[in-house]
Design a protein around this motif. Structure first.
Motif, PDB file in Angstrom:
ATOM      1  N   ASN A  17      39.809  44.709  55.965  1.00 46.20           N
ATOM      2  CA  ASN A  17      40.519  45.813  56.001  1.00 46.20           C
ATOM      3  C   ASN A  17      41.420  46.031  54.638  1.00 46.20           C
ATOM      4  N   HIS A  18      41.555  46.321  53.979  1.00 51.42           N
ATOM      5  CA  HIS A  18      42.457  46.443  53.017  1.00 51.42           C
ATOM      6  C   HIS A  18      43.573  47.492  53.358  1.00 51.42           C
ATOM      7  N   ASP A  19      43.003  48.570  53.567  1.00 49.67           N
ATOM      8  CA  ASP A  19      44.288  49.523  53.411  1.00 49.67           C
ATOM      9  C   ASP A  19      45.927  49.679  54.575  1.00 49.67           C
ATOM     10  N   GLU A  20      44.650  48.276  55.685  1.00 44.40           N
ATOM     11  CA  GLU A  20      45.579  47.861  56.947  1.00 44.40           C
ATOM     12  C   GLU A  20      46.984  46.700  55.857  1.00 44.40           C
ATOM     13  N   GLU A  21      45.917  45.881  55.272  1.00 45.20           N
ATOM     14  CA  GLU A  21      47.031  44.806  54.654  1.00 45.20           C
ATOM     15  C   GLU A  21      47.661  45.061  53.814  1.00 45.20           C
ATOM     16  N   ARG A  22      47.710  46.728  53.002  1.00 44.94           N
ATOM     17  CA  ARG A  22      49.150  46.824  51.836  1.00 44.94           C
ATOM     18  C   ARG A  22      49.761  47.534  53.048  1.00 44.94           C
ATOM     19  N   ARG A  23      49.586  48.309  54.013  1.00 50.13           N
ATOM     20  CA  ARG A  23      50.474  48.458  54.760  1.00 50.13           C
ATOM     21  C   ARG A  23      50.944  47.428  55.021  1.00 50.13           C
ATOM     22  N   LYS A  24      50.290  46.450  56.177  1.00 52.30           N
ATOM     23  CA  LYS A  24      51.347  45.437  56.916  1.00 52.30           C
ATOM     24  C   LYS A  24      52.765  45.000  55.333  1.00 52.30           C
ATOM     25  N   GLU A  26      53.674  46.296  53.147  1.00 55.09           N
ATOM     26  CA  GLU A  26      55.118  46.548  52.737  1.00 55.09           C
ATOM     27  C   GLU A  26      55.770  46.644  53.435  1.00 55.09           C
ATOM     28  N   GLU A  27      55.116  46.930  54.977  1.00 52.58           N
ATOM     29  CA  GLU A  27      56.202  47.051  56.182  1.00 52.58           C
ATOM     30  C   GLU A  27      57.163  45.751  56.375  1.00 52.58           C
ATOM     31  N   PHE A  28      56.594  44.797  56.253  1.00 55.01           N
ATOM     32  CA  PHE A  28      57.107  43.410  55.420  1.00 55.01           C
ATOM     33  C   PHE A  28      58.137  43.576  54.112  1.00 55.01           C
ATOM     34  N   MET A  29      57.919  43.619  53.043  1.00 57.62           N
ATOM     35  CA  MET A  29      58.749  44.101  52.174  1.00 57.62           C
ATOM     36  C   MET A  29      59.772  44.484  51.841  1.00 57.62           C
ATOM     37  N   ARG A  30      59.874  45.805  53.261  1.00 58.23           N
ATOM     38  CA  ARG A  30      60.839  46.615  53.825  1.00 58.23           C
ATOM     39  C   ARG A  30      61.505  46.229  54.926  1.00 58.23           C
ATOM     40  N   LEU A  31      61.321  45.259  55.447  1.00 56.78           N
ATOM     41  CA  LEU A  31      61.772  44.304  56.599  1.00 56.78           C
ATOM     42  C   LEU A  31      62.373  43.063  55.604  1.00 56.78           C
ATOM     43  N   GLN A  32      62.579  42.400  54.614  1.00 55.38           N
ATOM     44  CA  GLN A  32      62.662  41.960  53.611  1.00 55.38           C
ATOM     45  C   GLN A  32      64.249  42.671  52.924  1.00 55.38           C
TER      46      GLN A  32
END
Length: 223
Positions: A17-24, A26-32
């Protein structure tokens, strides 16, 4: 699963699931980025101002320090580009420079020593007062043998351009009293504020210049 029973053959397909991987991701990078912004922000530069000046002293002040994620290790005061021996508590928002020369020019700044490095404030310039400049006098009143005398002394202070405060603080130059006792007297002793009789103010006005405090000292228990 409907219709599945003994002997059924089931085909299972696994897809990435490339879309879900990309979403996760991006979410991780925003947290960082949020953590980095919160815990790596540098302190704000301190800004000092001149609170008061007399013939031999000056008080500088600053707003509460915005250290953000850094640790404050010390506050150093510099006078004419030379660091002076003046202990300043880490929670302080002012510092009193004593032992200055009369009618002398000074430049002062502070330096914050933090876990992220050294941060220098703006520089302020001032000139200490001459003997005949009485506007630097800033008194508070302690116990007086004649409480009604305070009203007269307030008028005297106005005539010479000096100030007074109800509460005693380290900003005060003198405590005016005739009794060497009470909470204000004890604080003045702790803060090395001269405790002098009302005759000190009268002498300053009569002579048109600041008079030596020691000639008018009020000692412990004095009347």
């Amino acid at each position: 699963m409907d219709g599945v029973g003994t002997g059924s053959i089931i085909n299972v397909t696994i897809e990435r699931n490339h879309d879900e991987e990309r979403r996760k991701r991006e979410e991780f990078m925003r947290l960082q980025d949020k953590i980095l912004a919160q815990f790596s922000k540098e302190p704000e530069m301190p800004s000092i101002s001149l609170k008061s000046v007399t013939q031999t002293s000056a008080i500088i002040g600053w707003k509460p320090l915005a250290l953000n994620s850094t640790e404050l290790k010390g506050i150093d005061v510099y006078r004419n580009n030379q660091k002076i021996s003046l202990p300043v508590p880490l929670t302080a928002t002012s510092a009193k420079l004593s032992g200055l020369d009369m009618s002398h020019d000074y430049e002062v700044f502070i330096v914050l020593r933090t876990s992220a490095g050294r941060y220098e404030s703006n520089r302020i310039k001032f000139t200490t007062h001459s003997l005949d400049n009485l506007t630097g006098i800033n008194v508070s009143f302690g116990h007086l043998s004649n409480p009604n005398e305070a009203a007269y002394l307030v008028q005297l202070l106005r005539r010479i351009g000096a100030k007074y405060t109800e509460e005693l603080s380290t900003d005060n130059t003198h405590l005016i009293c005739t009794f060497g006792s009470g909470p204000k007297y004890e604080k003045a002793q702790e803060w090395n504020i001269p405790c002098v009789s009302p005759e000190f103010l009268k002498a300053c006005e009569n002579n048109g210049r600041i008079m030596p405090s020691h000639s008018y000292y009020v000692g412990s228990g004095a009347w």
